[in-house]
Design a protein around this motif. Structure first.
Motif, PDB file in Angstrom:
ATOM      1  N   TYR A 210      -2.145   9.551   7.427  1.00  0.00           N
ATOM      2  CA  TYR A 210      -1.343   8.367   6.899  1.00  0.00           C
ATOM      3  C   TYR A 210      -0.344   8.743   5.938  1.00  0.00           C
ATOM      4  O   TYR A 210      -0.951   9.176   4.836  1.00  0.00           O
ATOM      5  CB  TYR A 210      -2.184   7.143   6.746  1.00  0.00           C
ATOM      6  CG  TYR A 210      -1.456   5.937   6.624  1.00  0.00           C
ATOM      7  CD1 TYR A 210      -0.542   5.373   7.499  1.00  0.00           C
ATOM      8  CD2 TYR A 210      -1.335   5.555   5.140  1.00  0.00           C
ATOM      9  CE1 TYR A 210       0.449   4.295   7.135  1.00  0.00           C
ATOM     10  CE2 TYR A 210      -0.582   4.383   4.873  1.00  0.00           C
ATOM     11  CZ  TYR A 210       0.209   3.758   5.793  1.00  0.00           C
ATOM     12  OH  TYR A 210       1.137   2.490   5.477  1.00  0.00           O
ATOM     13  N   ARG A 211       0.749   8.604   5.971  1.00  0.00           N
ATOM     14  CA  ARG A 211       1.581   8.846   4.802  1.00  0.00           C
ATOM     15  C   ARG A 211       2.636   7.743   4.692  1.00  0.00           C
ATOM     16  O   ARG A 211       3.234   6.991   5.881  1.00  0.00           O
ATOM     17  CB  ARG A 211       2.588   9.928   5.264  1.00  0.00           C
ATOM     18  CG  ARG A 211       1.707  11.322   5.177  1.00  0.00           C
ATOM     19  CD  ARG A 211       2.676  12.573   5.191  1.00  0.00           C
ATOM     20  NE  ARG A 211       3.668  12.563   6.177  1.00  0.00           N
ATOM     21  CZ  ARG A 211       4.317  13.581   6.545  1.00  0.00           C
ATOM     22  NH1 ARG A 211       4.361  14.747   5.747  1.00  0.00           N
ATOM     23  NH2 ARG A 211       5.255  13.541   7.735  1.00  0.00           N
ATOM     24  N   ILE A 212       2.765   7.343   3.287  1.00  0.00           N
ATOM     25  CA  ILE A 212       3.843   6.188   3.214  1.00  0.00           C
ATOM     26  C   ILE A 212       4.269   6.498   1.616  1.00  0.00           C
ATOM     27  O   ILE A 212       3.305   6.405   0.788  1.00  0.00           O
ATOM     28  CB  ILE A 212       2.949   4.698   3.081  1.00  0.00           C
ATOM     29  CG1 ILE A 212       4.159   3.804   2.743  1.00  0.00           C
ATOM     30  CG2 ILE A 212       1.907   4.743   2.430  1.00  0.00           C
ATOM     31  CD1 ILE A 212       3.813   2.441   3.173  1.00  0.00           C
ATOM     32  N   ALA A 213       5.778   6.506   1.485  1.00  0.00           N
ATOM     33  CA  ALA A 213       6.192   6.936   0.361  1.00  0.00           C
ATOM     34  C   ALA A 213       5.824   8.247  -0.235  1.00  0.00           C
ATOM     35  O   ALA A 213       5.524   9.340   0.738  1.00  0.00           O
ATOM     36  CB  ALA A 213       5.993   5.753  -0.775  1.00  0.00           C
ATOM     37  N   ILE A 246     -12.446  13.991   3.752  1.00  0.00           N
ATOM     38  CA  ILE A 246     -11.787  12.774   3.543  1.00  0.00           C
ATOM     39  C   ILE A 246     -10.956  13.227   2.140  1.00  0.00           C
ATOM     40  O   ILE A 246     -11.700  13.837   1.442  1.00  0.00           O
ATOM     41  CB  ILE A 246     -12.419  11.438   3.551  1.00  0.00           C
ATOM     42  CG1 ILE A 246     -11.408  10.349   3.357  1.00  0.00           C
ATOM     43  CG2 ILE A 246     -13.276  11.483   2.399  1.00  0.00           C
ATOM     44  CD1 ILE A 246     -12.073   9.024   3.538  1.00  0.00           C
ATOM     45  N   GLY A 247      -9.488  12.879   2.201  1.00  0.00           N
ATOM     46  CA  GLY A 247      -8.974  13.112   0.821  1.00  0.00           C
ATOM     47  C   GLY A 247      -7.678  12.490   0.654  1.00  0.00           C
ATOM     48  O   GLY A 247      -7.073  11.714   1.701  1.00  0.00           O
ATOM     49  N   ALA A 248      -7.140  12.366  -0.441  1.00  0.00           N
ATOM     50  CA  ALA A 248      -5.896  11.761  -0.653  1.00  0.00           C
ATOM     51  C   ALA A 248      -5.078  12.493  -1.721  1.00  0.00           C
ATOM     52  O   ALA A 248      -5.699  13.104  -2.708  1.00  0.00           O
ATOM     53  CB  ALA A 248      -6.221  10.174  -1.324  1.00  0.00           C
ATOM     54  N   SER A 249      -3.452  12.237  -1.608  1.00  0.00           N
ATOM     55  CA  SER A 249      -2.636  12.881  -2.749  1.00  0.00           C
ATOM     56  C   SER A 249      -1.612  12.069  -3.003  1.00  0.00           C
ATOM     57  O   SER A 249      -1.417  10.959  -2.063  1.00  0.00           O
ATOM     58  CB  SER A 249      -2.247  14.257  -2.080  1.00  0.00           C
ATOM     59  OG  SER A 249      -1.510  14.029  -1.121  1.00  0.00           O
ATOM     60  N   TYR A 250      -1.099  11.893  -4.118  1.00  0.00           N
ATOM     61  CA  TYR A 250      -0.022  10.963  -4.551  1.00  0.00           C
ATOM     62  C   TYR A 250       1.151  11.830  -5.269  1.00  0.00           C
ATOM     63  O   TYR A 250       0.735  12.490  -6.241  1.00  0.00           O
ATOM     64  CB  TYR A 250      -0.410   9.781  -5.207  1.00  0.00           C
ATOM     65  CG  TYR A 250       0.668   8.794  -5.216  1.00  0.00           C
ATOM     66  CD1 TYR A 250       1.038   7.941  -4.257  1.00  0.00           C
ATOM     67  CD2 TYR A 250       1.589   8.940  -6.681  1.00  0.00           C
ATOM     68  CE1 TYR A 250       2.112   6.786  -4.532  1.00  0.00           C
ATOM     69  CE2 TYR A 250       2.845   7.939  -6.519  1.00  0.00           C
ATOM     70  CZ  TYR A 250       3.057   7.083  -5.497  1.00  0.00           C
ATOM     71  OH  TYR A 250       3.901   6.243  -5.722  1.00  0.00           O
ATOM     72  N   ARG A 251       2.341  11.873  -4.676  1.00  0.00           N
ATOM     73  CA  ARG A 251       3.215  12.460  -5.405  1.00  0.00           C
ATOM     74  C   ARG A 251       4.482  11.650  -5.825  1.00  0.00           C
ATOM     75  O   ARG A 251       4.826  10.737  -5.507  1.00  0.00           O
ATOM     76  CB  ARG A 251       4.277  13.418  -4.213  1.00  0.00           C
ATOM     77  CG  ARG A 251       5.303  14.263  -4.967  1.00  0.00           C
ATOM     78  CD  ARG A 251       6.049  14.960  -3.822  1.00  0.00           C
ATOM     79  NE  ARG A 251       7.124  15.596  -4.487  1.00  0.00           N
ATOM     80  CZ  ARG A 251       7.126  16.858  -5.093  1.00  0.00           C
ATOM     81  NH1 ARG A 251       6.016  17.456  -5.092  1.00  0.00           N
ATOM     82  NH2 ARG A 251       8.052  17.451  -5.646  1.00  0.00           N
ATOM     83  N   PHE A 252       4.309  11.784  -7.335  1.00  0.00           N
ATOM     84  CA  PHE A 252       5.102  10.711  -8.019  1.00  0.00           C
ATOM     85  C   PHE A 252       6.575  11.163  -7.840  1.00  0.00           C
ATOM     86  O   PHE A 252       6.960  12.348  -7.754  1.00  0.00           O
ATOM     87  CB  PHE A 252       4.770  10.739  -9.675  1.00  0.00           C
ATOM     88  CG  PHE A 252       3.234  10.068  -9.658  1.00  0.00           C
ATOM     89  CD1 PHE A 252       3.309   8.859 -10.078  1.00  0.00           C
ATOM     90  CD2 PHE A 252       2.343  10.893  -9.551  1.00  0.00           C
ATOM     91  CE1 PHE A 252       2.116   8.243 -10.099  1.00  0.00           C
ATOM     92  CE2 PHE A 252       0.986  10.229 -10.120  1.00  0.00           C
ATOM     93  CZ  PHE A 252       0.882   9.207 -10.223  1.00  0.00           C
ATOM     94  N   PRO A 253       7.668  10.395  -8.232  1.00  0.00           N
ATOM     95  CA  PRO A 253       9.120  10.653  -8.216  1.00  0.00           C
ATOM     96  C   PRO A 253       9.414  11.951  -9.315  1.00  0.00           C
ATOM     97  O   PRO A 253      10.342  12.501  -9.272  1.00  0.00           O
ATOM     98  CB  PRO A 253       9.938   9.355  -8.679  1.00  0.00           C
ATOM     99  CG  PRO A 253       8.787   8.323  -8.202  1.00  0.00           C
ATOM    100  CD  PRO A 253       7.352   8.960  -8.593  1.00  0.00           C
ATOM    101  N   ASN A 254       8.633  12.026 -10.251  1.00  0.00           N
ATOM    102  CA  ASN A 254       8.653  13.118 -11.375  1.00  0.00           C
ATOM    103  C   ASN A 254       8.205  14.521 -10.684  1.00  0.00           C
ATOM    104  O   ASN A 254       8.172  15.428 -11.507  1.00  0.00           O
ATOM    105  CB  ASN A 254       8.152  12.671 -12.718  1.00  0.00           C
ATOM    106  CG  ASN A 254       6.716  12.547 -12.855  1.00  0.00           C
ATOM    107  OD1 ASN A 254       6.075  12.499 -11.651  1.00  0.00           O
ATOM    108  ND2 ASN A 254       6.309  12.401 -13.753  1.00  0.00           N
TER     109      ASN A 254
END
Length: 365
Positions: A210-213, A246-254
């Protein structure tokens, strides 16, 4: 006069038809493509300890040239043909190579031992048949903080646990759904290929993403049996195990990305390893990237078997295709745990602490 006109009309019609066929062939050719590609990666590796694979004892420190310090050296070709109506025929052939000696490497040992599949893409999803990666491995790849580097990453932990099983799946059929509202599913079924024994070498895997933003969430499972035709490849890929992740990642705008994951490798009649990982990657400039990660592994069957691996790397992009890199790592093994630092030349390590470093160059073509 009328007969001559009829003959002329037929001749003109045939010419127009031939011209149309030639034009159609030209269009088909323009909508088909074959791409040759590859990676050449070589490095110098240092580790303070090295396991003797015959005795399991410390053979001392090493300083060696190593193939594939960051990415697996390979070459291959991929092709597509537009069939119209949103359908495309696709294929891929990919071989692992070693820049150290020119032999096969980073594969199941066969000529096209990394990927060899044919498939069909459509608005309703993609179907592939042949040797390919499992949804379980691809799910782990998407949340690894160091992009599955061949030194100090989740890939080292993966191969240390189950070798190439789930990496290079023979006789595999996969389906990948289109992404709908950020959700994409993938399923795989690999037939063992053993006459008279349907379960021998049978493998299946499934994943959901699942991807959002900037957020990505993944989960996957894997189940495989021993035996089957994949057990006869030069490097067998049929370790009998059940895996979950199970995993998660988040990419910030910077350009900062943080990630964390959990993976279970439950090998039949052996260990039951849980791997917890986390880390980050930061693109400081378009030419400079740094990353770091930590992986803690614990055997659920015996708590005295556990290890901690930590590593960091920096990449300097000389161009879009050529990269200089440096990596440092540390691993500490307890009990019978043998986590190493590098896929090549240091996959397993002895008990206690080991430090290592890798510097190298990678070129994409």
């Amino acid at each position: 006069m009328l007969q001559r006109d009829n003959l002329g009309t037929k001749w003109l019609a045939r010419c127009l038809a031939a011209a149309g066929l030639m034009s159609a062939a030209g269009v088909a050719s323009a909508q088909s493509s074959i791409t040759l590609y590859g990676i050449i990666d070589g490095s110098i590796l240092y580790t303070s300890h090295t396991m003797n694979l015959q005795t399991g004892q410390n053979a001392g420190h090493q300083f060696s040239f190593t193939d594939s310090g960051m990415s697996g050296s390979n070459f291959g070709m991929r092709g597509t043909e537009d069939l119209g109506g949103g359908l495309r025929a696709v294929f891929a052939l990919e071989s692992g190579i070693s820049v150290a000696n020119g032999k096969f490497n980073n594969s199941n040992g066969n000529f096209f031992g990394r990927q060899a599949w044919i498939g069909m893409e459509s608005p309703y999803g993609t179907f592939k048949a042949g040797l390919q990666y499992s949804p379980f491995f691809l799910s782990l790849y998407q949340t690894d903080p160091r992009g599955m580097s061949y030194f100090g990453s989740g890939l080292v932990s993966y191969v240390d646990n189950v070798y190439v099983t789930g990496l290079f799946n023979s006789n595999a059929l996969t389906y990948t759904s289109p992404e709908i509202a950020g959700i994409q599913a993938m399923g795989m079924f690999a037939m063992g290929g053993a006459a008279g024994d349907f379960q021998a070498g049978r493998q299946y895997s499934a994943s959901l993403r699942y991807r959002i933003a900037g957020l990505t969430l993944t989960g996957a499972l894997y189940s495989g049996n021993a035996g089957g035709s994949a057990a006869t490849t030069p490097i067998p890929g049929t370790v009998e195990f059940v895996g979950h992740t199970i995993g998660a990642s988040y990419r910030f705008p910077n350009s900062l990305t943080i990630s964390a994951s959990y993976a279970l490798y439950k090998v039949a009649q052996s260990f039951d390893n849980s791997v917890y990982s986390g880390g980050l990657s930061y693109m400081i400039t378009p030419y400079l990237d740094v990353d770091a990660g930590v992986w803690y592994t614990r055997d659920g069957n015996d708590g005295s078997n556990h290890s901690l691996m930590a590593s960091s790397g920096v990449q300097f992009f000389l161009s879009k295709r050529t990269t200089l890199y440096g990596q440092v790592g540390y691993v500490n093994n307890h009990g019978r745990m043998d986590t190493g630092l590098s896929i090549n030349n240091a996959l397993y390590e002895v008990a206690g602490s080991t430090v290592g470093a890798s510097i190298g160059m990678r070129h994409l073509f």
